[in-house]
Structures are given as structure tokens and as C-alpha cells.
Motif scaffolding. Structure first.
Motif, PDB file in Angstrom:
ATOM      1  N   LEU A   6       0.838  -1.191   0.000  1.00  0.00           N
ATOM      2  CA  LEU A   6       0.000   0.000   0.000  1.00  0.00           C
ATOM      3  C   LEU A   6       0.879   1.249   0.000  1.00  0.00           C
ATOM      4  O   LEU A   6       1.896   1.310   0.682  1.00  0.00           O
ATOM      5  CB  LEU A   6      -0.908   0.025   1.238  1.00  0.00           C
ATOM      6  CG  LEU A   6      -1.954  -1.085   1.358  1.00  0.00           C
ATOM      7  CD1 LEU A   6      -2.687  -0.971   2.694  1.00  0.00           C
ATOM      8  CD2 LEU A   6      -2.947  -1.004   0.207  1.00  0.00           C
ATOM      9  N   LYS A   7       0.469   2.262  -0.744  1.00  0.00           N
ATOM     10  CA  LYS A   7       1.219   3.511  -0.758  1.00  0.00           C
ATOM     11  C   LYS A   7       0.905   4.371   0.462  1.00  0.00           C
ATOM     12  O   LYS A   7       1.760   5.099   0.965  1.00  0.00           O
ATOM     13  CB  LYS A   7       0.909   4.292  -2.045  1.00  0.00           C
ATOM     14  CG  LYS A   7       1.456   3.650  -3.313  1.00  0.00           C
ATOM     15  CD  LYS A   7       1.184   4.542  -4.523  1.00  0.00           C
ATOM     16  CE  LYS A   7       1.789   3.939  -5.777  1.00  0.00           C
ATOM     17  NZ  LYS A   7       1.554   4.802  -6.979  1.00  0.00           N
ATOM     18  N   ASP A   8      -0.317   4.332   0.919  1.00  0.00           N
ATOM     19  CA  ASP A   8      -0.770   5.140   2.038  1.00  0.00           C
ATOM     20  C   ASP A   8      -1.343   4.196   3.083  1.00  0.00           C
ATOM     21  O   ASP A   8      -2.250   3.410   2.781  1.00  0.00           O
ATOM     22  CB  ASP A   8      -1.841   6.127   1.564  1.00  0.00           C
ATOM     23  CG  ASP A   8      -2.324   7.071   2.658  1.00  0.00           C
ATOM     24  OD1 ASP A   8      -2.162   6.749   3.854  1.00  0.00           O
ATOM     25  OD2 ASP A   8      -2.880   8.129   2.320  1.00  0.00           O
ATOM     26  N   PRO A   9      -0.860   4.228   4.333  1.00  0.00           N
ATOM     27  CA  PRO A   9      -1.397   3.304   5.344  1.00  0.00           C
ATOM     28  C   PRO A   9      -2.880   3.484   5.611  1.00  0.00           C
ATOM     29  O   PRO A   9      -3.551   2.546   6.063  1.00  0.00           O
ATOM     30  CB  PRO A   9      -0.560   3.630   6.593  1.00  0.00           C
ATOM     31  CG  PRO A   9       0.030   4.985   6.345  1.00  0.00           C
ATOM     32  CD  PRO A   9       0.231   5.066   4.873  1.00  0.00           C
ATOM     33  N   LEU A  10      -3.448   4.665   5.315  1.00  0.00           N
ATOM     34  CA  LEU A  10      -4.880   4.859   5.496  1.00  0.00           C
ATOM     35  C   LEU A  10      -5.701   4.114   4.447  1.00  0.00           C
ATOM     36  O   LEU A  10      -6.917   3.971   4.588  1.00  0.00           O
ATOM     37  CB  LEU A  10      -5.222   6.351   5.463  1.00  0.00           C
ATOM     38  CG  LEU A  10      -4.765   7.153   6.687  1.00  0.00           C
ATOM     39  CD1 LEU A  10      -5.059   8.630   6.504  1.00  0.00           C
ATOM     40  CD2 LEU A  10      -5.433   6.631   7.956  1.00  0.00           C
ATOM     41  N   ASP A  11      -5.034   3.631   3.385  1.00  0.00           N
ATOM     42  CA  ASP A  11      -5.739   2.840   2.379  1.00  0.00           C
ATOM     43  C   ASP A  11      -6.136   1.466   2.907  1.00  0.00           C
ATOM     44  O   ASP A  11      -6.974   0.788   2.304  1.00  0.00           O
ATOM     45  CB  ASP A  11      -4.861   2.666   1.130  1.00  0.00           C
ATOM     46  CG  ASP A  11      -4.716   3.956   0.347  1.00  0.00           C
ATOM     47  OD1 ASP A  11      -5.525   4.879   0.558  1.00  0.00           O
ATOM     48  OD2 ASP A  11      -3.776   4.045  -0.473  1.00  0.00           O
ATOM     49  N   LEU A  13      -7.962   0.713   5.381  1.00  0.00           N
ATOM     50  CA  LEU A  13      -9.393   0.731   5.689  1.00  0.00           C
ATOM     51  C   LEU A  13     -10.192   1.592   4.709  1.00  0.00           C
ATOM     52  O   LEU A  13     -11.371   1.889   4.959  1.00  0.00           O
ATOM     53  CB  LEU A  13      -9.616   1.243   7.121  1.00  0.00           C
ATOM     54  CG  LEU A  13      -8.971   0.420   8.240  1.00  0.00           C
ATOM     55  CD1 LEU A  13      -9.298   1.022   9.606  1.00  0.00           C
ATOM     56  CD2 LEU A  13      -9.413  -1.035   8.187  1.00  0.00           C
ATOM     57  N   ASP A  14      -9.569   1.979   3.592  1.00  0.00           N
ATOM     58  CA  ASP A  14     -10.250   2.764   2.553  1.00  0.00           C
ATOM     59  C   ASP A  14     -10.906   4.018   3.124  1.00  0.00           C
ATOM     60  O   ASP A  14     -12.102   4.282   2.900  1.00  0.00           O
ATOM     61  CB  ASP A  14     -11.305   1.920   1.825  1.00  0.00           C
ATOM     62  CG  ASP A  14     -10.676   0.925   0.856  1.00  0.00           C
ATOM     63  OD1 ASP A  14      -9.540   1.183   0.416  1.00  0.00           O
ATOM     64  OD2 ASP A  14     -11.307  -0.096   0.559  1.00  0.00           O
ATOM     65  N   LEU A  15     -10.128   4.810   3.846  1.00  0.00           N
ATOM     66  CA  LEU A  15     -10.672   6.031   4.432  1.00  0.00           C
ATOM     67  C   LEU A  15     -11.281   6.946   3.375  1.00  0.00           C
ATOM     68  O   LEU A  15     -12.298   7.604   3.611  1.00  0.00           O
ATOM     69  CB  LEU A  15      -9.572   6.780   5.193  1.00  0.00           C
ATOM     70  CG  LEU A  15     -10.007   8.104   5.833  1.00  0.00           C
ATOM     71  CD1 LEU A  15     -10.953   7.853   6.997  1.00  0.00           C
ATOM     72  CD2 LEU A  15      -8.812   8.922   6.266  1.00  0.00           C
ATOM     73  N   ALA A  16     -10.674   6.977   2.194  1.00  0.00           N
ATOM     74  CA  ALA A  16     -11.116   7.913   1.156  1.00  0.00           C
ATOM     75  C   ALA A  16     -12.571   7.716   0.761  1.00  0.00           C
ATOM     76  O   ALA A  16     -13.239   8.669   0.352  1.00  0.00           O
ATOM     77  CB  ALA A  16     -10.222   7.798  -0.074  1.00  0.00           C
ATOM     78  N   VAL A  17     -13.107   6.493   0.880  1.00  0.00           N
ATOM     79  CA  VAL A  17     -14.489   6.259   0.451  1.00  0.00           C
ATOM     80  C   VAL A  17     -15.494   6.912   1.390  1.00  0.00           C
ATOM     81  O   VAL A  17     -16.670   7.056   1.044  1.00  0.00           O
ATOM     82  CB  VAL A  17     -14.797   4.749   0.323  1.00  0.00           C
ATOM     83  CG1 VAL A  17     -13.825   4.073  -0.611  1.00  0.00           C
ATOM     84  CG2 VAL A  17     -14.810   4.066   1.687  1.00  0.00           C
TER      85      VAL A  17
END
Length: 391
Positions: A6-11, A13-17
Motif C-alpha cells: 500500500l502507498k498510504d497506510p490509510l488505504d 481501511l479505505d478512508l477515502a471512500v
């Protein structure tokens, strides 16, 4: 079997969605600005204890100063967008998030919430544009967690007020064009706007800091400062006025702490993928993966909590004890993550070439200001039990 990391650790849990397109764009815009104008200089600024005041107008043009306020040149974004901006600012350095928080959530908010129309027109457009800088004078040398005991006094003298006292640990104090100063009067706590250059008003920067070095921290001294009644915030009556401003700042902190933790974890993940020991990257070892996994779960939980509290704020349902829960949890988790990330970096982790130890040092201040962990624990305890245990 290996796979692309993963590039971003927040990915994880898919925070962006959980975010709207506008919220994601605001976050990305702030991140791009920081990448171009701030990140290349952070190690130097931290080492030399330098705050780049010249960036204030650029931050104003970006729209982040008082961005969650309405009118008077402010962007009027929702709370989550403001929080995401704070996340990116603190992912760069806590000093820049502190500057924006104090400017918007303390200085500007105090004027917007408690000021007169004339005060709003005089100060808010300039503060929003970064043409003027503000600070917030509440904490005193002997009264931090107990602001009700403040010794700064404002006494009536005809149609004027005379202010005497000292404030300390004031972010932006030494560079502020206007200070919101809180003082005891015969009618209780009141707020006053004190412009730089007012006779009797001086500042002294606090040196030799080990934390928030890329930020200005100062003492404010008021020695017989004479102000007209027009300098008083007319709607501010009692301690609830400054405390309401602190709640605004704490909201930004609970997002900002996530940014510092994310940046620390990102640095550790990148390092673990490239640092080779015993013939393979250290990220391929179980103990390192356990550290990274535990931190990613904690980070994701903190980020989701921040967004949830932001949604509550956007619907006017956010309570002070919920802000305390967010500040307590997210800063505590961020401190632990930054420290653990330093261990993954080994000896290289003490170098300013890498961010985790710089974040850990900064977060020691964030853990304390805008309410210590102990005070927020007691706020939550009172909400749970109905009993105040502050004394």
C-alpha cells in the motif's frame, strides 16, 4: 508470495471512500501545497527553530485560514474539510497546523463568535488573507489547566480599560498583529483585542524548545495597557467564551494528530521496504510486520473517529466530551506510532532526514496543549459518571 504494498497506510481501511469528492480535493490541494512549499525545508526550519512567516499570505490564498468560518473573506467549508486540511498540515509539521489552528480556530473564531461587527470587519478579512497574524492569550505561568484562576486583570478607567498581566506558551505571540487576551474583571472573564504596538504590550519569544521548533511560541506582557471599550469582545461573558474557542482548536488537533501518525508510518513503511538486513528487506520480517500492522490498525481507527466527529460537528451534534475523547485517543495513538516508527528506522531514525522523531517531539507538545491528557480523561469521566473530579 509477495504483492504490491500500500502507498498510504490509510488505504488499509479505505478512508477515502468515507469522503466526498470536494473533501478529497481540498485535502489533495493542501497536500500539494505542502509538498511544494513546505516539506523541502522542514528539517532546516526545525533544526534552526525558524517559522516561515512569509508563507502566511500563501496559506491565506490557499484558503485554509479560518476556512471553516462563514463570511468576511473566509472559505466557509464544512468541518470535515477543515479537519482534513489540518491532517495534511500536521503530516508536514505540527508547527504549521498549530499556526493555522491558532489563526483560524482561536484568533479568528474568537472575533467571529464573540466580536462586534466593527471588529469582524476590521480583522477577519486581513486574518483570512494572511495579511495579519493573530494569537490567543489565555494560558498563564501559573494557570494552564485551571484558566479560571487567571491573574491578568482588566480594570475600568472612565471609558477605557487598563490591562495588567502575563500570558505564556502563546503560539504566534511574537509575530501576531493582534492578540485576543482574556482577563478577569469585576464582572467575570472578558476578552479584549490588543493590537501590536499598543503601549505597555510586549512579547518575548520562548527559546531552546525541543518541540514545535518550526513554530513561534511566546510570552505576552501587559503592563498598564490602556484600551478603549471598543477593544472588548462585547458578546464574550464568562469563561465559556474562551473555552468555546479551545473546543474549535481541539477539533483540528484530533485530525492533525492523524496526519503526524500517518506521515511517521509512511516513512517507516518506505524504510522497511528498502532497508536490507540478513539478505532481505526488514519489512519481510515478522516482528517488523507486527509493528506496522498494529500501527496501521490504530491509525485507521483514529482516522475514522476523526471523520465521525467531523460529521457530528457538521450537523451541530458534537459535544465537548466527544472532542475530548477524540483529542485524548488520537494524540495518544499518534505519540505511540511516531515513537514505534523511530524504532523501525534504527539509528537513522534520530536524523532529521526522517520525520518520525520530529513528529514524536512535536506531539509531546500536542499531548499537553489545548487540554492535557489528564484533563480530557476527567472530562470523559464526568460525562460517564456525572461527577466532576477536577478538584
Amino acid at each position: 508470495m509477495s504483492r504490491k504494498p500500500l502507498k498510504d497506510p490509510l488505504d488499509l481501511l479505505d478512508l477515502a471512500v468515507t469522503l466526498s469528492d470536494e473533501e478529497r480535493e481540498i485535502q489533495a490541494t493542501v497536500a500539494r501545497f505542502l509538498t511544494e512549499r513546505v516539506r523541502p525545508h522542514l528539517a532546516e526550519w526545525f533544526e534552526n527553530a525558524h517559522f516561515a512567516r512569509e508563507l502566511a499570505p500563501e496559506l491565506g490564498k490557499l484558503g485554509v485560514l479560518g476556512m471553516h468560518l462563514e463570511g468576511y473573506g473566509c472559505a466557509g467549508t464544512n468541518a470535515v474539510s477543515y479537519g482534513l486540511a489540518c491532517l495534511e498540515l500536521e503530516a508536514a509539521d505540527s508547527g504549521f497546523r498549530s499556526f493555522v489552528s491558532v489563526q483560524g480556530s482561536l484568533s479568528m473564531y474568537s472575533v467571529r463568535k464573540w466580536g462586534s461587527e466593527e471588529q469582524k470587519r476590521e480583522w477577519l478579512p486581513r486574518l483570512a488573507a494572511g495579511e495579519a497574524i493573530g494569537c490567543f492569550g489565555l494560558t498563564e505561568p501559573d494557570f494552564g489547566s485551571n484558566p479560571a484562576g487567571m491573574r491578568t486583570r482588566a480594570v475600568r478607567d472612565g471609558g477605557d480599560w487598563i490591562l495588567d498581566g502575563t500570558k505564556t506558551w502563546i503560539t504566534n505571540g511574537g509575530i501576531a498583529d493582534v492578540a485576543t487576551v482574556w482577563a478577569q474583571t469585576e464582572d467575570g472573564v472578558r476578552g479584549f483585542l490588543v493590537p501590536r504596538g499598543t503601549p505597555g504590550f510586549t512579547t518575548r519569544d520562548i527559546k531552546q524548545k525541543m518541540s514545535l521548533r518550526a513554530s513561534v511560541t511566546s510570552e505576552l506582557h501587559l503592563d498598564g495597557v490602556r484600551l478603549p471599550d471598543a477593544a472588548r469582545l462585547p458578546l464574550a461573558e464568562g469563561l465559556r467564551a474562551p473555552l468555546s474557542c479551545l473546543d474549535e482548536a481541539r477539533f483540528g488537533i484530533l485530525f492533525g494528530a492523524v496526519g503526524a501518525a500517518r506521515d511517521s508510518l509512511q516513512a517507516a513503511m518506505d524504510y522497511a521496504g528498502s532497508r536490507v538486513q540478513f539478505g532481505k528487506p526488514i519489512g519481510a520480517f515478522q516482528l517488523t510486520q507486527k509493528k506496522l500492522a498494529d500501527m496501521a490498525v490504530s491509525l485507521g481507527s483514529a482516522a475514522l473517529l476523526a471523520v465521525h466527529l467531523g460529521r457530528l460537528k457538521d450537523t451541530d451534534r458534537l459535544r465537548p466530551e466527544q472532542i475530548s475523547a477524540g483529542k485524548l485517543n488520537n494524540v495518544r495513538e499518534a505519540v505511540a506510532i511516531a515513537r514505534e516508527c523511530r524504532t523501525i528506522l534504527g539509528a537513522n531514525g534520530i536524523s532529521l532526514e526522517y520525520s518520525p522523531l520530529r513528529h514524536a517531539n512535536n506531539l509531546e507538545s500536542v499531548l499537553t496543549y489545548e487540554g492535557t491528557a489528564e484533563m480530557h480523561t476527567l472530562v470523559i469521566g464526568q460525562a460517564l459518571t456525572g461527577h466532576a473530579a477536577f478538584r
